[in-house]
Design a protein around this motif. Structure first.
Motif, PDB file in Angstrom:
ATOM      1  N   LEU A 268       0.834  -1.145  -0.092  1.00  0.00           N
ATOM      2  CA  LEU A 268       0.021  -0.069  -0.051  1.00  0.00           C
ATOM      3  C   LEU A 268       0.957   1.227   0.083  1.00  0.00           C
ATOM      4  O   LEU A 268       0.488   2.074  -0.882  1.00  0.00           O
ATOM      5  CB  LEU A 268      -0.752   0.072   1.215  1.00  0.00           C
ATOM      6  CG  LEU A 268      -2.105  -0.747   1.183  1.00  0.00           C
ATOM      7  CD1 LEU A 268      -2.801  -0.736   2.571  1.00  0.00           C
ATOM      8  CD2 LEU A 268      -3.124  -0.236   0.107  1.00  0.00           C
TER       9      LEU A 268
ATOM     10  N   TRP B 119      -1.111   4.503  -2.079  1.00  0.00           N
ATOM     11  CA  TRP B 119      -2.418   4.404  -1.716  1.00  0.00           C
ATOM     12  C   TRP B 119      -2.281   4.502  -0.125  1.00  0.00           C
ATOM     13  O   TRP B 119      -2.538   3.675   0.592  1.00  0.00           O
ATOM     14  CB  TRP B 119      -3.060   3.170  -2.209  1.00  0.00           C
ATOM     15  CG  TRP B 119      -3.169   2.792  -3.609  1.00  0.00           C
ATOM     16  CD1 TRP B 119      -2.722   3.620  -4.457  1.00  0.00           C
ATOM     17  CD2 TRP B 119      -3.843   1.867  -4.228  1.00  0.00           C
ATOM     18  NE1 TRP B 119      -3.325   3.310  -5.605  1.00  0.00           N
ATOM     19  CE2 TRP B 119      -3.532   1.912  -5.644  1.00  0.00           C
ATOM     20  CE3 TRP B 119      -4.087   0.355  -3.776  1.00  0.00           C
ATOM     21  CZ2 TRP B 119      -4.084   0.752  -6.495  1.00  0.00           C
ATOM     22  CZ3 TRP B 119      -4.540  -0.406  -4.727  1.00  0.00           C
ATOM     23  CH2 TRP B 119      -4.331  -0.244  -6.036  1.00  0.00           C
TER      24      TRP B 119
ATOM     25  N   GLU C 146     -10.681   5.293   1.529  1.00  0.00           N
ATOM     26  CA  GLU C 146     -11.475   3.995   1.981  1.00  0.00           C
ATOM     27  C   GLU C 146     -10.509   2.841   2.171  1.00  0.00           C
ATOM     28  O   GLU C 146     -10.615   2.092   3.029  1.00  0.00           O
ATOM     29  CB  GLU C 146     -12.431   3.920   0.991  1.00  0.00           C
ATOM     30  CG  GLU C 146     -13.362   2.996   1.648  1.00  0.00           C
ATOM     31  CD  GLU C 146     -14.708   2.550   0.647  1.00  0.00           C
ATOM     32  OE1 GLU C 146     -14.560   3.201  -0.337  1.00  0.00           O
ATOM     33  OE2 GLU C 146     -15.524   1.857   0.990  1.00  0.00           O
ATOM     34  N   LEU C 147      -9.835   2.598   1.095  1.00  0.00           N
ATOM     35  CA  LEU C 147      -8.997   1.335   0.883  1.00  0.00           C
ATOM     36  C   LEU C 147      -8.045   1.046   1.995  1.00  0.00           C
ATOM     37  O   LEU C 147      -7.939   0.164   2.854  1.00  0.00           O
ATOM     38  CB  LEU C 147      -8.369   1.188  -0.501  1.00  0.00           C
ATOM     39  CG  LEU C 147      -7.465   0.088  -0.784  1.00  0.00           C
ATOM     40  CD1 LEU C 147      -8.336  -1.413  -0.533  1.00  0.00           C
ATOM     41  CD2 LEU C 147      -7.043  -0.170  -2.147  1.00  0.00           C
TER      42      LEU C 147
ATOM     43  N   LEU D  75      -9.525   0.436   5.438  1.00  0.00           N
ATOM     44  CA  LEU D  75     -10.270  -0.652   5.662  1.00  0.00           C
ATOM     45  C   LEU D  75      -9.298  -1.828   5.796  1.00  0.00           C
ATOM     46  O   LEU D  75      -9.438  -2.385   6.655  1.00  0.00           O
ATOM     47  CB  LEU D  75     -11.084  -1.082   4.154  1.00  0.00           C
ATOM     48  CG  LEU D  75     -12.064  -1.949   4.138  1.00  0.00           C
ATOM     49  CD1 LEU D  75     -13.351  -1.227   4.701  1.00  0.00           C
ATOM     50  CD2 LEU D  75     -12.544  -2.051   2.714  1.00  0.00           C
ATOM     51  N   VAL D  76      -7.992  -1.624   5.243  1.00  0.00           N
ATOM     52  CA  VAL D  76      -7.026  -2.576   5.690  1.00  0.00           C
ATOM     53  C   VAL D  76      -6.581  -2.378   7.034  1.00  0.00           C
ATOM     54  O   VAL D  76      -6.334  -3.381   7.866  1.00  0.00           O
ATOM     55  CB  VAL D  76      -5.681  -2.263   4.542  1.00  0.00           C
ATOM     56  CG1 VAL D  76      -4.772  -3.421   4.967  1.00  0.00           C
ATOM     57  CG2 VAL D  76      -6.223  -2.853   3.100  1.00  0.00           C
TER      58      VAL D  76
ATOM     59  N   ARG E  18      -9.161  -3.483   9.361  1.00  0.00           N
ATOM     60  CA  ARG E  18      -8.960  -5.118   9.519  1.00  0.00           C
ATOM     61  C   ARG E  18      -7.874  -5.778  10.361  1.00  0.00           C
ATOM     62  O   ARG E  18      -8.191  -6.431  11.258  1.00  0.00           O
ATOM     63  CB  ARG E  18      -9.011  -5.825   8.095  1.00  0.00           C
ATOM     64  CG  ARG E  18      -9.049  -7.215   8.027  1.00  0.00           C
ATOM     65  CD  ARG E  18      -9.871  -7.451   6.967  1.00  0.00           C
ATOM     66  NE  ARG E  18      -9.914  -8.895   7.006  1.00  0.00           N
ATOM     67  CZ  ARG E  18     -10.880  -9.796   5.824  1.00  0.00           C
ATOM     68  NH1 ARG E  18     -11.356  -9.008   4.971  1.00  0.00           N
ATOM     69  NH2 ARG E  18     -10.735 -10.808   5.792  1.00  0.00           N
TER      70      ARG E  18
END
Lengths: 264, 264
Positions: free
Chosen positions: B151, B156, B160-161, B164-165, B168
């Motif tokens: 990432l 990135w 959002e992405l 989210l990672v 988690r």
């Protein structure tokens, strides 16, 4: 030993090539398979062609000890940039995953093919060139997707997160009718990849195409194992043999025996 | 050459250590810095201690040629499992990132510290052990976060992405009051990591803590560069020098000179 009873050597930078081993096993249940995962030097996909060739040569020399009748390079990066290094190092015929994948895609494609893979595979242009040789004028759009490998290795292959990653990468491939999964890890993410590109896009799995090509080559040369052959597997890795087994089970979808640690 | 005018050698498996180089530069503007990124063998974080030690030794011997007054191991994995291999290979004092990071976290923590890093760093237990030595009884929860590195390298790092990672991975660390960023890539994701853990959790950046420790060591030994010193940087990599430059700019937040390709 008759060539028909010799093993098939299979080689990858790590665990991803097990999707090719699985496809070979399903297609050729009687063959003895020897798998080498170069886990001490994985991943190859981010390295230069020179470095990949050096690593591939060492791996091929290890497989040569088993006197294989065929060596399958189950690694897109090596297939893309270092097949000559492998061919120099073994007497057996050598089959990579790029040419079978490109043949399958070129045969199925409408007018626009997408190719996804590691940065090394995409940068090499190997799929793009192989497709152009088969169908000059075919439009090809390629994209490296480096997050797909750790997603597959984490087992995060379903749900919102991998779908978001797939959508982000694949948005650039709009208009394709066929998509080549040009990395051996990607079949594990086939579900979210299919969802991201939609039902009008056909997925081509290089692992399946390569198993077909291997079966055809053995038949053509009259060196397929007789029915009721051993059908055994031997697994070798260059590092972390103990963490290989659970990962291997995920990639093969079944339990495997212990991998043996070797130093190339 | 007086030791004060010798360079500081900085070494990482790849590009991540540049966050440490950046912290050293901000803290020690007059020092000459020599950086080696072992990009032909990156990542170290998924490899065994034996293999990491072998690679670290070769890298340290390369830096020894510059007659450094201090070697900073800007790689959590090497700091965790292979500092003795580096110390064997250079005459200069050696500073890793784990001990300074653990010192900073132990000084700041309430009762429960989280540690995130690569699989190799977490598996080594180095942060856990270093924290226990400083504050016996401190509760420590550790988690490997393998998607954070790609990432960061994709850039990135917002939205959002990555959030989210981060959510988690960090869900398992509920209840912590302090979080150690135990991988040199992670400062690039500090924004989403902070958002995922919430404002009550203090983040400890090992890169900043290591730069502080380096400054203290130079002062203590009387070998800091005089004010108005060179303040220059030399960058070396073992593969893909051309793709290092744009990545380096992202990690340092500024342009850098070209990296020179070397074979260890």
């Amino acid at each position: 030993m008759a060539a028909s009873r010799s093993p098939i050597g299979v080689f990858d930078s790590g665990v991803g090539g097990l999707t090719v081993l699985g496809a070979l096993r399903r297609r050729l249940p009687d063959e003895e398979l020897v798998y080498l995962g170069d886990t001490a030097r994985v991943p190859y996909g981010t390295r230069s062609a020179e470095v990949v060739s050096r690593y591939a040569e060492r791996a091929a020399r290890f497989l040569a000890r088993f006197d294989p009748k065929l060596v399958v390079v189950a690694c897109n990066t090596v297939s893309a940039v270092a097949l000559p290094a492998v061919e120099r190092s073994v007497a057996a015929p050598v089959l990579g995953v790029v040419e079978p994948g490109a043949t399958a895609a070129a045969g199925r494609a409408g007018g626009h093919v997408g190719v996804i893979g590691t940065p090394g595979t995409i940068r090499s242009g190997a799929y793009q060139a192989a497709l152009a040789r088969r169908r000059p004028g075919l439009r090809v759009t390629a994209r490296a997707c480096p997050l797909f490998v750790p997603l597959a290795e984490e087992g995060w292959t379903d749900g919102e997160l991998p779908l978001l990653v797939a959508r982000r990468y694949l948005a650039e491939l709009s208009g394709i009718d066929t998509l080549v999964l040009g990395c051996t890890h990607y079949p594990l993410l086939a579900g979210v990849i299919a969802e991201a590109v939609g039902p009008s896009v056909a997925l081509v799995d290089s692992a399946e195409a390569t198993a077909e090509a291997a079966a055809a080559l053995l038949l053509r040369q009259g060196i397929a194992a007789p029915a009721g052959g051993a059908g055994t597997e031997r697994l070798y890795v260059t590092d972390l043999a103990e963490s290989f087994e659970p990962l291997a089970a995920r990639f093969l979808g079944r339990r495997v025996g212990a991998a043996e640690l070797v130093d190339l």
